[in-house]
Design a protein around this motif. Structure first.
Motif, PDB file in Angstrom:
ATOM      1  N   LEU A  33       2.738  -8.027   7.937  1.00 20.92           N
ATOM      2  CA  LEU A  33       2.840  -7.529   6.560  1.00 20.92           C
ATOM      3  C   LEU A  33       3.533  -6.172   6.501  1.00 20.92           C
ATOM      4  N   THR A  39      12.285   0.416   0.532  1.00 20.39           N
ATOM      5  CA  THR A  39      13.707   0.700   0.756  1.00 20.39           C
ATOM      6  C   THR A  39      14.442  -0.620   0.928  1.00 20.39           C
ATOM      7  N   SER A  67      -0.259  -2.630   8.871  1.00 20.80           N
ATOM      8  CA  SER A  67       0.364  -1.506   9.587  1.00 20.80           C
ATOM      9  C   SER A  67       1.098  -1.957  10.856  1.00 20.80           C
ATOM     10  N   TRP A  73       0.859  -1.193   0.000  1.00 22.88           N
ATOM     11  CA  TRP A  73       0.000   0.000   0.000  1.00 22.88           C
ATOM     12  C   TRP A  73       0.896   1.244   0.000  1.00 22.88           C
ATOM     13  N   ASN A 122      13.762  -6.109   7.773  1.00 19.61           N
ATOM     14  CA  ASN A 122      12.471  -6.499   8.360  1.00 19.61           C
ATOM     15  C   ASN A 122      12.275  -8.007   8.295  1.00 19.61           C
ATOM     16  N   SER A 145     -11.122  -8.824   5.462  1.00 17.08           N
ATOM     17  CA  SER A 145     -10.218  -7.828   6.028  1.00 17.08           C
ATOM     18  C   SER A 145     -11.073  -6.754   6.692  1.00 17.08           C
ATOM     19  N   ASN A 146     -10.601  -6.247   7.808  1.00 16.23           N
ATOM     20  CA  ASN A 146     -11.321  -5.208   8.544  1.00 16.23           C
ATOM     21  C   ASN A 146     -12.696  -5.670   9.026  1.00 16.23           C
ATOM     22  N   LYS A 166       5.392  -3.014   5.158  1.00 15.90           N
ATOM     23  CA  LYS A 166       5.607  -2.412   3.833  1.00 15.90           C
ATOM     24  C   LYS A 166       6.915  -1.643   3.837  1.00 15.90           C
ATOM     25  N   SER A 167       7.681  -1.799   2.788  1.00 10.91           N
ATOM     26  CA  SER A 167       8.807  -0.894   2.562  1.00 10.91           C
ATOM     27  C   SER A 167       9.175  -0.930   1.084  1.00 10.91           C
ATOM     28  N   SER A 170       2.149   2.138  10.314  1.00 11.31           N
ATOM     29  CA  SER A 170       1.897   2.734   8.996  1.00 11.31           C
ATOM     30  C   SER A 170       2.868   3.879   8.687  1.00 11.31           C
ATOM     31  N   ARG A 173      15.663  -1.821   4.367  1.00 19.45           N
ATOM     32  CA  ARG A 173      14.579  -2.108   5.313  1.00 19.45           C
ATOM     33  C   ARG A 173      13.845  -3.397   4.937  1.00 19.45           C
ATOM     34  N   LEU A 176       4.036  -1.576  11.773  1.00 17.97           N
ATOM     35  CA  LEU A 176       4.994  -0.595  12.302  1.00 17.97           C
ATOM     36  C   LEU A 176       4.301   0.734  12.625  1.00 17.97           C
ATOM     37  N   ASP A 195       1.564  -8.920  -0.362  1.00 15.77           N
ATOM     38  CA  ASP A 195       0.191  -8.484  -0.095  1.00 15.77           C
ATOM     39  C   ASP A 195      -0.128  -7.275  -0.959  1.00 15.77           C
ATOM     40  N   GLN A 231      -7.660  -9.921   7.855  1.00 14.74           N
ATOM     41  CA  GLN A 231      -6.529  -8.979   7.858  1.00 14.74           C
ATOM     42  C   GLN A 231      -6.976  -7.688   8.548  1.00 14.74           C
TER      43      GLN A 231
END
Ligand code: NDP
Length: 308
Positions: A250, A255, A208, A22, A262, A159-160, A252-253, A212, A258, A210, A46, A181
């Motif tokens: 999950l 970089t 999220s 995302w 991670n 999800s949610n 996200k990066s 987000s 990272r 970390l 994801d 999720q």
């Protein structure tokens, strides 16, 4: 070192650490996905129709050179497609350049008007979200079961979904969702919902992890102290904490350093954290740090107060 593997309620295996995508721009996500799979060791990606980057994600998967069957790919059904699940799935498959998904999720328990003034976020003239409030979620779930039966996906989930939302589909479901999720992390551990999911054999997935955008949870003192104790990064502790609890993480990066850190760090932390450490981390949010970072406005539109 490779990720722990969890088993879904239909026997499908899922790597416990996946790369989030995302807010990853198409021009950066291809390289991120390629690097994650080829160099860092991820086998789980994801993504979602709504992220607008499925084509670039698919390109990254192909460029990795790792065989398709070794990679676990998730995408999600957007709210404007609750009445046309197979069409949405076909669009995702075509953008990704894949002929099946490992996991397909209902992104939110919200049916947005498919004929509204915008294909992604339709709004009513008064500016509120154009939600079809009378739509039964069981009708969406039936269609999810149909695409599973056709073999276009290996597992289906949600999800949610709070417990209340799950209870809207479970009485008539032929297939119990394989995962839910959710926003799950140190400051929003949702202990009760996670226990409920485990009692139903539904694997929780943490988005999220970390905190987000900008990874705000990295400044948490309790997680940082544990990181120091075990000579890990704070991100490792935040991720390993989830994995050690049987929750898919999950991060996200885009970089490369990272992405690598991670993955390796989450595996190491999941092994090193003791039951006592987990208990301490479990108490951080109830101890006064409870906070959500993802609050889309449909809760307000619907008068919902239970995004737990
Ligand atoms: P994360 O908690 O994964 O945090 C991502 C942020 O942390 C980015 O700013 C990233 O920066 C940064 N970051 C990553 N690793 C590190 C590190 N080691 N040190 C410092 N900063 C770091 O947030 P997301 O909200 O993206 O959640 C993860 C994934 O979960 C999403 O990408 C998506 O796949 C899924 N998701 C699902 C939702 C749903 O409704 N089902 C909702 C939200 C997310 P950078 O990229 O610049 O490195």
């Amino acid at each position: 070192m490779s990720s722990p593997i969890f088993t879904l309620n239909n026997g499908v295996k899922i790597p416990a650490i996946g790369l989030g995508t995302w807010q990853s721009k198409p021009e950066e996500v291809t390289a991120a996905v390629e690097y994650a799979i080829k160099d860092a060791g991820y086998r789980h990606i994801d993504c979602a129709w709504a992220y607008g980057n499925e084509q670039a994600v698919g390109e990254g998967i192909r460029r990795s050179g790792v065989p398709r069957e070794e990679i676990f790919v998730t995408s999600k059904l957007w709210g404007t497609y609750h009445s046309k699940v197979e069409q949405a799935l076909d669009e995702s498959l075509s953008r990704l350049g894949l002929d099946y998904l490992d996991l397909y999720l209902i992104h939110w328990p919200i049916h947005l008007n498919p004929n509204g003034n915008d294909p992604v976020f339709p709004k009513r003239p008064d500016g509120t979200r154009d939600i079809l409030v009378d739509w039964p979620l069981s009708k969406t779930w039936e269609q999810m079961e149909a695409v599973l039966a056709k073999g276009k996906v290996k597992a289906i989930g949600v999800s949610n979904f709070s417990q209340k939302k799950l209870e809207e589909i479970l009485p008539t479901a032929k297939v119990v969702p394989a995962v839910d999720q959710l926003e799950l992390h140190l400051y929003n551990p949702q202990h009760e919902l996670v226990s409920y999911l485990k009692s139903k054999d539904i694997v929780p997935q943490a988005y999220s992890p970390l905190g987000s955008t900008g990874s705000p949870l990295l400044s948490d003192e309790t997680a940082s102290a544990l990181a120091q104790k075990y000579e890990l990064n704070t991100a490792d502790v935040l991720l390993g904490y989830l994995v050690a609890k049987g929750i898919v993480a999950l991060p996200k990066s885009v970089t490369t350093a990272r992405i690598m850190a991670n993955y390796k760090g989450a595996i190491a932390a999941a092994q090193k954290l003791t039951e006592e450490d987990i208990k301490v981390l479990d108490g951080v949010a109830p101890g006064g740090k409870q906070k959500r970072f993802i609050m889309p406005p449909w809760g307000v539109d619907l008068g919902f107060d239970n995004w737990a």
